[in-house]
Design a protein around this motif. Sequence first.
Motif, short mmCIF file in Angstrom:
data_model
loop_
_atom_site.label_atom_id
_atom_site.label_comp_id
_atom_site.label_asym_id
_atom_site.label_seq_id
_atom_site.Cartn_x
_atom_site.Cartn_y
_atom_site.Cartn_z
N HIS A 28 101.97 2.63 91.78
CA HIS A 28 102.49 3.28 90.58
C HIS A 28 104.01 3.17 90.61
O HIS A 28 104.60 2.88 91.65
CB HIS A 28 102.10 4.76 90.57
N HIS B 96 104.66 5.86 82.10
CA HIS B 96 104.86 4.62 81.35
C HIS B 96 104.02 4.63 80.08
O HIS B 96 102.86 5.04 80.10
CB HIS B 96 104.53 3.39 82.20
N ASP C 136 96.16 6.32 80.74
CA ASP C 136 96.88 5.66 81.83
C ASP C 136 98.36 5.50 81.45
O ASP C 136 98.68 4.73 80.57
CB ASP C 136 96.24 4.29 82.12
N GLY C 137 99.20 6.23 82.14
CA GLY C 137 100.64 6.13 81.88
C GLY C 137 101.12 7.07 80.80
O GLY C 137 102.09 7.80 80.98
N GLU D 210 105.05 -1.17 83.24
CA GLU D 210 104.41 -0.81 84.51
C GLU D 210 103.24 -1.75 84.78
O GLU D 210 103.00 -2.18 85.90
CB GLU D 210 103.92 0.64 84.45
N GLU D 211 102.49 -2.05 83.72
CA GLU D 211 101.21 -2.76 83.90
C GLU D 211 101.36 -4.25 84.22
O GLU D 211 100.49 -4.85 84.84
CB GLU D 211 100.34 -2.60 82.65
N HIS E 216 99.40 11.53 86.86
CA HIS E 216 98.65 10.34 86.47
C HIS E 216 97.16 10.65 86.54
O HIS E 216 96.75 11.51 87.32
CB HIS E 216 98.98 9.17 87.41
ZN LIG Z 1 99.50 3.83 85.08
#
Ligand SMILES: [Zn+2]
Length: 413
Positions: free
Chosen positions: A357, A78, A89-90, A122-123, A189
Motif C-alpha cells: 500500500h 488513493h 479500495d483506496g 496507487e494501482e 483500507h
Molecule cells: Zn488500495
Amino acid sequence: MSPLDPSRTVAELKELRELTGDEDGAQRVAWTDTWVQAQEWMAEKLKGTGAEMTFDEARNQWWTLRGRSEKELLIGGHLDSVPNGGWLDGALNVVAGSEVFRRIAEEGEPPVTVRLVSWADEEGARFGRSLFGSSAAAGSMNDHDELRELTDRDGISLPDAIGAHGVELGRATEAGEQLAKAAAYLELHIEQGPVLESMDLPLGAVLGTYGVERHRVTWRGQAAHAGSTPMDQRRDALAGAAKLALELREIAARTGEGAVCTSGGVVCFPGIVTSVVETAEQLLDQRHLNAASLAALLEDAKACCGRFAEEERIDVEFERIWNIEPILFDDELIQLADASIQEVAGQSHRLPSGPLHDAAEVSRAGIPTVMVFVQSLRGLSHTKLEDTKEEHLELSVEALDRLASKTIAWLAS
Ligand SMILES: [Zn+2]
C-alpha cells in the motif's frame, strides 16, 4: 453531539460510485478524465473546511490545515481504481479521511498541522507500475529509465500520459518535499482478504506489509519416450516441481505462523503426452512479515529442491524474479490503532498486509506509519463484487477518527 458523521462517508462513497463507476464497477483509472473528476469532486467536498488544496509534482493531491505546530499528521489514501474495480479500495481511505479532516477543522486550530493526501496512481493499472505518487514522495522512485519506456494498451507512453496532467517525470520526486515535516502517517483500507471476516471482527490493526521473495525454479531432466522408458530409468523434471509444490505446506509450517508459500504455475517442455518432461519452469512466491523468517523460507525451499533433484537425478536452478523486504509499521502507532479499534468495536486483531500500500512507501521513508483494516466481505477486491457492511464502514470512520485524535495528542506531547 460529535461533529463526526460516519454515515456521511457511506453516502459520499455511494455518490462517488455513481459519478465515476458504471455497471462493471469503478472506472477511476489514474491519468484519465474520470480520475480527475474524482479529484475535483473531493476538492468540492472539502471546500468548506478552509483547508488549502494543492497538487505536488507527482500530482498527489493535498489538503492542509495549519496547526499550532509545524509537525504534520498525514492521513492518506488513493482515489484511483483498477478498471472495473470496487467502490471502496483506496476511496474509503480518502473519503473517511476527509470526514475526520472536517471534524478536526470544525474544532479550530489543531495542536499540530493536519494534512489529507490522495496519492496518485496507487494501482498502476494503466502502466503496470503501482505506487507512483507515494514512491515519488518517499524517494524510492529510482526506475525513471524503465518508467520512460512504459506504454499503455493504446501505445501511449507514461511520460505523455502524465504530461497531459501536468506531471514531468524528471521532476516527480520533488514531491519528496511534501514529507519533510511529516511526523506520522495513517491509512485506513479495506482488508482485501478473508481474515477479519473469518474471525467475525470488523477492524484490525496492521503490523506491516509482507516481505516477498519471488523465484523461477527451473528443473532439468531428460526427455524420453513415454512407452519405451522404464519407470526406474527416467529423469523427470516435473517430479521435482511436483515434490516442491507439496513440500511448500511443510516449509511454511516449519517457519511458523504467518508464512505463505505459493507455486503459482509450472510450464513443462516438451509438454506432450508421449514424453517424459525434460524441463519444468516453476514459479515460487514466498512471503513473511519477518525478514529472518523470509530468508529461512527461501533457504528451506532451496535445500528441499537440492534433495529432490538428487532423488530424481535431475538438476535445479533458482532465478530471482523480484523481491522486497518486509516493511514494519510503528509500534507506538500500532498500539494507538489497537486502542482506537477496541474503543469502537470492543475487540481488535493485529494482522499483516499481503498487498503493498502507499503506507509501505511512507513507512520506508522513515515516517512512523500505521494502517487500519476494515473487514472485506468474502475477501474480494479489484472487482465490482468488492464490498463491506455499511455498519463496518461507519465503525472504520470512527476508529480512524479516534486514531487521529490519539496521534495528534502523541505528536503534541
Ligand atoms: Zn488500495
